[in-house]
Motif scaffolding. Structure first.
Motif, PDB file in Angstrom:
ATOM      1  N   LEU A 292      -1.389 -26.321 -47.565  1.00 33.98           N
ATOM      2  CA  LEU A 292      -1.788 -24.923 -47.375  1.00 33.98           C
ATOM      3  C   LEU A 292      -1.343 -24.402 -46.008  1.00 33.98           C
TER       4      LEU A 292
ATOM      5  N   ASN B 161      -4.352 -31.850 -48.848  1.00 36.72           N
ATOM      6  CA  ASN B 161      -4.458 -30.509 -49.417  1.00 36.72           C
ATOM      7  C   ASN B 161      -4.316 -29.439 -48.344  1.00 36.72           C
TER       8      ASN B 161
ATOM      9  N   SER C  98      -6.543 -29.880 -55.147  1.00 37.51           N
ATOM     10  CA  SER C  98      -7.454 -28.757 -54.987  1.00 37.51           C
ATOM     11  C   SER C  98      -8.657 -29.188 -54.157  1.00 37.51           C
TER      12      SER C  98
ATOM     13  N   ASN D 232       2.516 -23.992 -45.881  1.00 41.31           N
ATOM     14  CA  ASN D 232       2.874 -22.798 -46.662  1.00 41.31           C
ATOM     15  C   ASN D 232       2.518 -21.523 -45.898  1.00 41.31           C
TER      16      ASN D 232
END
Length: 185
Positions: A29, A25, A118, A32
């Motif tokens: 992130l 996860n 998530s 990105n």
């Protein structure tokens, strides 16, 4: 199980599973963020993007692994203190039973790997896994606890982790506030 050492690797395996779930996860992130903020493009001039991704993944997983291992050490310390204070067991059967029931964390880790979209899901899975482990342990080992001992065991765990959690949250907000007061604009 006849041999208790069959379950000795369960803690390591569950830490690896939760590390993979959290890293997958956070890796997305981070990549990105690096792409959107324009940091990734200049880095590709230094090394290929594939190597940047591999190093990012390994760096994040190393940090998460260290944090989870540290939490495991602290958890074992407080778990054994709670057993010392509140269990009637004098031969260490409760401690062996807690190692035997650690398969719950492997199941939670597997579920966390599948729900890695998530951090909230991973956190919920981790908390549910911890609660399920404690409930399973207390049900199976209830003969070694008095009613007051069981209540004391639960309150001790809640109090210790509440103090630690409050301290971490306080430190986070203090550092966050100091960081923003140090900004020049």
């Amino acid at each position: 199980m006849k041999n208790i050492y069959y379950t000795s690797y369960f803690a390591f395996l569950s830490i690896i599973l939760f590390t993979v779930a959290i890293t997958l996860n956070l890796f997305q992130l981070t990549i990105n963020f690096l792409s959107v903020s324009g940091i990734l493009q200049p880095l590709t001039d230094i090394m290929p993007e594939k190597e940047i991704r591999i190093l990012t993944f390994l760096g994040i997983s190393f940090i998460i692994f260290l944090v989870l291992c540290g939490l495991k050490l602290i958890t074992d310390l407080f778990w054994q203190f709670a057993l010392l204070f509140f269990s009637k067991d004098r031969e260490g059967l409760d401690l062996l039973a807690s190692k035997k029931f650690s398969y719950v964390f492997i199941l939670g880790g597997l579920l966390a790997v599948f729900l890695n979209s998530s951090l909230l899901y991973i956190t919920i899975v981790l908390l549910v896994t911890i609660i399920a482990f404690i409930i399973l342990f207390l049900i199976k080992q209830s003969v070694n606890f008095t009613v007051l001992g069981m209540i004391g065991f639960i309150v001790f765990q809640l109090a210790i982790w509440s103090v630690i959690g409050s301290g971490v949250i306080y430190a986070y907000f203090t550092l966050f506030a100091e960081f923003f007061t140090a900004l020049p604009f």
